[in-house]
Design a protein around this motif. Structure first.
Motif, PDB file in Angstrom:
ATOM      1  N   UNK A 171       0.562  -0.913  -0.137  1.00  0.00           N
ATOM      2  CA  UNK A 171      -0.068   0.059  -0.241  1.00  0.00           C
ATOM      3  C   UNK A 171       0.538   1.581  -0.047  1.00  0.00           C
ATOM      4  N   UNK A 172       2.176   1.298  -0.229  1.00  0.00           N
ATOM      5  CA  UNK A 172       2.925   2.843  -0.188  1.00  0.00           C
ATOM      6  C   UNK A 172       3.087   3.033  -1.681  1.00  0.00           C
ATOM      7  N   UNK A 173       2.595   4.227  -1.211  1.00  0.00           N
ATOM      8  CA  UNK A 173       2.533   5.336  -2.788  1.00  0.00           C
ATOM      9  C   UNK A 173       3.455   5.134  -3.918  1.00  0.00           C
ATOM     10  N   UNK A 174       4.875   4.463  -3.288  1.00  0.00           N
ATOM     11  CA  UNK A 174       5.677   4.299  -4.670  1.00  0.00           C
ATOM     12  C   UNK A 174       5.421   2.990  -4.928  1.00  0.00           C
ATOM     13  N   UNK A 175       4.493   2.079  -4.287  1.00  0.00           N
ATOM     14  CA  UNK A 175       4.357   0.909  -5.397  1.00  0.00           C
ATOM     15  C   UNK A 175       3.239   1.233  -6.484  1.00  0.00           C
ATOM     16  N   UNK A 176       2.438   1.906  -6.297  1.00  0.00           N
ATOM     17  CA  UNK A 176       1.809   2.595  -7.622  1.00  0.00           C
ATOM     18  C   UNK A 176       2.401   2.980  -8.904  1.00  0.00           C
ATOM     19  N   UNK A 177       3.341   3.645  -8.910  1.00  0.00           N
ATOM     20  CA  UNK A 177       4.379   4.112  -9.805  1.00  0.00           C
ATOM     21  C   UNK A 177       4.782   2.984 -10.628  1.00  0.00           C
ATOM     22  N   UNK A 178       4.981   3.084 -12.015  1.00  0.00           N
ATOM     23  CA  UNK A 178       4.866   1.326 -12.632  1.00  0.00           C
ATOM     24  C   UNK A 178       6.524   1.329 -12.421  1.00  0.00           C
ATOM     25  N   UNK A 185      13.698   6.461  -4.644  1.00  0.00           N
ATOM     26  CA  UNK A 185      13.973   5.638  -3.624  1.00  0.00           C
ATOM     27  C   UNK A 185      14.312   6.529  -2.135  1.00  0.00           C
ATOM     28  N   UNK A 186      15.423   7.041  -2.476  1.00  0.00           N
ATOM     29  CA  UNK A 186      16.241   7.298  -1.824  1.00  0.00           C
ATOM     30  C   UNK A 186      16.278   8.201  -0.607  1.00  0.00           C
ATOM     31  N   UNK A 187      14.943   9.227  -0.454  1.00  0.00           N
ATOM     32  CA  UNK A 187      14.646   9.689   0.657  1.00  0.00           C
ATOM     33  C   UNK A 187      13.456   8.973   1.273  1.00  0.00           C
ATOM     34  N   UNK A 188      13.576   7.656   1.032  1.00  0.00           N
ATOM     35  CA  UNK A 188      12.547   7.257   2.531  1.00  0.00           C
ATOM     36  C   UNK A 188      14.034   5.963   3.478  1.00  0.00           C
ATOM     37  N   UNK A 189      13.169   5.690   4.629  1.00  0.00           N
ATOM     38  CA  UNK A 189      14.228   4.300   5.233  1.00  0.00           C
ATOM     39  C   UNK A 189      13.978   3.359   4.708  1.00  0.00           C
ATOM     40  N   UNK A 190      15.224   2.755   5.186  1.00  0.00           N
ATOM     41  CA  UNK A 190      16.191   1.488   4.594  1.00  0.00           C
ATOM     42  C   UNK A 190      16.135   0.919   5.869  1.00  0.00           C
TER      43      UNK A 190
END
Length: 295
Positions: A171-178, A185-190
């Protein structure tokens, strides 16, 4: 004492002359004499003497020739034992693998081969080659950009090249990107592996491509734990495309501007491949790693 030299002494006692020994063994008489002289230098008493024009055994030589029969018998028995061990298809075979490979292939491997002994080994990439001293087959992984395995120390049998994807909660907003890039992705926690383990070094490349450091909040080596953490929204992680169990809670995406992959190989000592049982298990690992190639 060299067993070959002992055999020559025995042959001289049985055949009666250097010429007869040379004919039987397809070597020159001078070669027979030279090797008997070498044997003589290791003995404290004469082993041969002249009887007319012939070279014959002394009493000590006859005693050593009799002992040589026992030596030849023992060596033959040893060779047969080794041959039986090498040819035995059911001899035990020890296999170790890193966690995701073990999770993917060990159950089927154990099901097909009751003589396999499996163990998991979670080590840094540089430590995989040393494991061949403890296991017959070592399933290891390395990133494509890392140095190859030391082939002067180990035999390397390639299995697969496996893509590595960025994992995020479904359900992450990134998952909606093709399509995703390092900047996305660099701004996310890892969530990363511990230092020295293959996947961890990829995050440095992502940071360089994005032009900013990454915020690594967790360090976990076990991918099943990583997957649960990602699903809970604890951060992004890198997960392998083929050896990660399917998880509907996750979405996996490649990075368009930074293709990432690892090689999965089997490391072993070269002489270990002489064993029939080892070759059979290795063939099964090849089949398991390429399931679409199976009939």
């Amino acid at each position: 004492m060299d067993p070959h030299h002992l055999r020559l002494l025995r042959e001289l006692g049985d055949r009666g002359s250097v010429a007869a020994v040379a004919r039987a063994l397809h070597i020159t008489p001078s070669a027979v004499s030279q090797q008997l002289n070498t044997l003589q230098r290791s003995a404290r008493v004469p082993l041969t003497e002249r009887s007319g024009r012939r070279l014959v055994l002394t009493a000590a030589g006859r005693a050593l020739a009799a002992a040589a029969v026992e030596v030849m018998t023992a060596l033959d028995r040893a060779e047969r034992a080794v041959g039986g061990y090498l040819d035995d298809p059911s001899a035990p075979v020890t296999v170790c693998a890193f966690h995701s490979a073990a999770l993917t292939w060990f159950p089927a491997l154990a099901r097909r081969h009751g003589h396999v002994r499996c163990a998991d080994e979670d080590v840094a990439q540089a430590d995989f080659p040393s494991l061949v001293g403890d296991y017959d087959l070592v399933v290891a992984h390395r990133l494509a950009q890392h140095p190859p395995w030391p082939t002067d120390r180990v035999a390397v049998v390639p299995l697969i090249h496996e893509p590595i994807y960025v994992a995020m909660a479904a359900d992450s907003p990134l998952a909606a990107k093709p399509r995703l890039t390092a900047v996305d992705v660099a701004a996310q926690p890892w969530i990363s592996t511990h230092e020295g383990f293959p996947v961890g070094g990829v995050l440095t490349a992502i940071a360089a491509a994005a032009g900013r450091p990454l915020d690594i909040v967790h360090r976990i080596n076990e991918f099943t734990v990583v997957a649960s953490m990602v699903a809970a929204g604890a951060g992004l992680a890198l997960l392998p495309a083929h050896t990660s169990p399917p998880d509907p809670r996750l979405s996996l995406r490649p990075l368009d501007d930074l293709p990432i992959g690892r090689y999965i190989d089997v490391l072993t000592r070269p002489e270990t491949l002489h064993r029939a049982a080892v070759r059979t298990v290795l063939d099964t690992l090849r089949t398991l790693s390429h399931p679409t190639d199976s009939p």
